[in-house]
Design a protein around this motif. Structure first.
Motif, PDB file in Angstrom:
ATOM      1  N   LYS A 153      -4.174 -13.161 -21.878  1.00 48.06           N
ATOM      2  CA  LYS A 153      -3.255 -13.186 -23.081  1.00 48.06           C
ATOM      3  C   LYS A 153      -4.266 -13.262 -24.409  1.00 48.06           C
ATOM      4  O   LYS A 153      -4.217 -12.536 -25.538  1.00 48.06           O
ATOM      5  N   GLN A 154      -5.521 -14.013 -24.256  1.00 49.07           N
ATOM      6  CA  GLN A 154      -6.255 -14.192 -25.248  1.00 49.07           C
ATOM      7  C   GLN A 154      -7.142 -13.019 -25.638  1.00 49.07           C
ATOM      8  O   GLN A 154      -7.056 -12.586 -26.663  1.00 49.07           O
ATOM      9  N   PHE A 161      -5.799  -9.867 -25.210  1.00 47.12           N
ATOM     10  CA  PHE A 161      -4.944  -9.105 -25.870  1.00 47.12           C
ATOM     11  C   PHE A 161      -4.328  -9.428 -27.402  1.00 47.12           C
ATOM     12  O   PHE A 161      -4.201  -8.778 -28.247  1.00 47.12           O
ATOM     13  N   GLU A 162      -4.705 -10.892 -27.641  1.00 45.42           N
ATOM     14  CA  GLU A 162      -4.219 -11.532 -28.792  1.00 45.42           C
ATOM     15  C   GLU A 162      -5.382 -10.931 -29.778  1.00 45.42           C
ATOM     16  O   GLU A 162      -5.257 -10.444 -30.934  1.00 45.42           O
ATOM     17  N   GLN A 216       4.061  -8.080 -19.633  1.00 51.51           N
ATOM     18  CA  GLN A 216       4.299  -8.346 -18.466  1.00 51.51           C
ATOM     19  C   GLN A 216       5.608  -7.679 -17.842  1.00 51.51           C
ATOM     20  O   GLN A 216       6.165  -8.014 -16.765  1.00 51.51           O
ATOM     21  N   MET A 257      -4.208 -15.821 -16.406  1.00 53.67           N
ATOM     22  CA  MET A 257      -3.379 -15.188 -17.323  1.00 53.67           C
ATOM     23  C   MET A 257      -3.566 -15.511 -18.886  1.00 53.67           C
ATOM     24  O   MET A 257      -3.549 -14.602 -19.509  1.00 53.67           O
ATOM     25  N   GLU A 258      -3.887 -16.795 -19.048  1.00 57.95           N
ATOM     26  CA  GLU A 258      -4.114 -17.401 -20.523  1.00 57.95           C
ATOM     27  C   GLU A 258      -5.603 -16.437 -21.066  1.00 57.95           C
ATOM     28  O   GLU A 258      -5.490 -15.994 -22.070  1.00 57.95           O
ATOM     29  N   TRP A 269       3.273  -8.669 -25.958  1.00 57.29           N
ATOM     30  CA  TRP A 269       2.883  -9.695 -24.722  1.00 57.29           C
ATOM     31  C   TRP A 269       4.093  -9.462 -23.683  1.00 57.29           C
ATOM     32  O   TRP A 269       3.726  -9.434 -22.576  1.00 57.29           O
ATOM     33  N   GLU A 270       5.199  -9.493 -24.160  1.00 59.66           N
ATOM     34  CA  GLU A 270       6.506  -9.407 -23.162  1.00 59.66           C
ATOM     35  C   GLU A 270       6.353  -8.012 -22.509  1.00 59.66           C
ATOM     36  O   GLU A 270       6.753  -7.900 -21.362  1.00 59.66           O
TER      37      GLU A 270
END
Length: 101
Positions: free
Chosen positions: A5-6, A8-9, A30, A1-2, A26-27
Motif C-alpha cells: 500500500k505504501q 502504491f501511495e 484489491q 500488505m502495508e 486502492w480498493e
C-alpha cells in the motif's frame, strides 16, 4: 500488505492522484467492484466512476484489465527491489570486509 500500500501511495503521488482517487485505486487494486467501492467509501456510483476515469487518465491506462497488468508490473518491481536489498544485506553480513572497500 502495508508495504505494498505504501508503494502504491508513493506511485499515486508521482502521478498526481488526489487522496480520494488513491482511496478508490486502492480498493480497485484489491479487486473490489464499483458497487463495493461505493458502499465502502460512501460515494455515489457516478462519483466513483468519475474517479476511476481520472485514475485511468492519470496512469495512462485503458481500464481495469490494463490496471491489473499495471499493478502486477509494479508489485513485481517492488519484489525485485526488496529481494536485491535482502541479498545485499546478507552478502554484507557474510563478507563484511568486501563491503568496506
Amino acid at each position: 500488505m502495508e508495504e505494498i500500500k505504501q508503494h502504491f501511495e508513493f506511485i499515486s503521488f508521482q502521478h498526481n492522484l488526489r487522496e480520494h482517487e488513491f482511496a478508490v485505486l486502492w480498493e480497485m487494486i484489491q479487486g473490489k467492484t464499483t458497487e463495493e467501492i461505493c458502499i465502502k467509501l460512501g460515494y455515489a456510483r457516478s462519483t466513483i466512476e468519475k474517479y476511476q476515469t481520472t485514475i485511468y487518465e492519470k496512469l495512462n491506462i485503458g481500464g481495469r484489465r490494463e490496471l491489473a497488468r499495471w499493478v502486477l508490473e509494479k508489485v513485481l518491481t517492488l519484489q525485485k527491489q526488496t529481494l536485491y536489498i535482502h541479498q545485499s544485506y546478507l552478502y554484507d553480513r557474510h563478507y563484511p570486509q568486501a563491503s568496506s572497500r
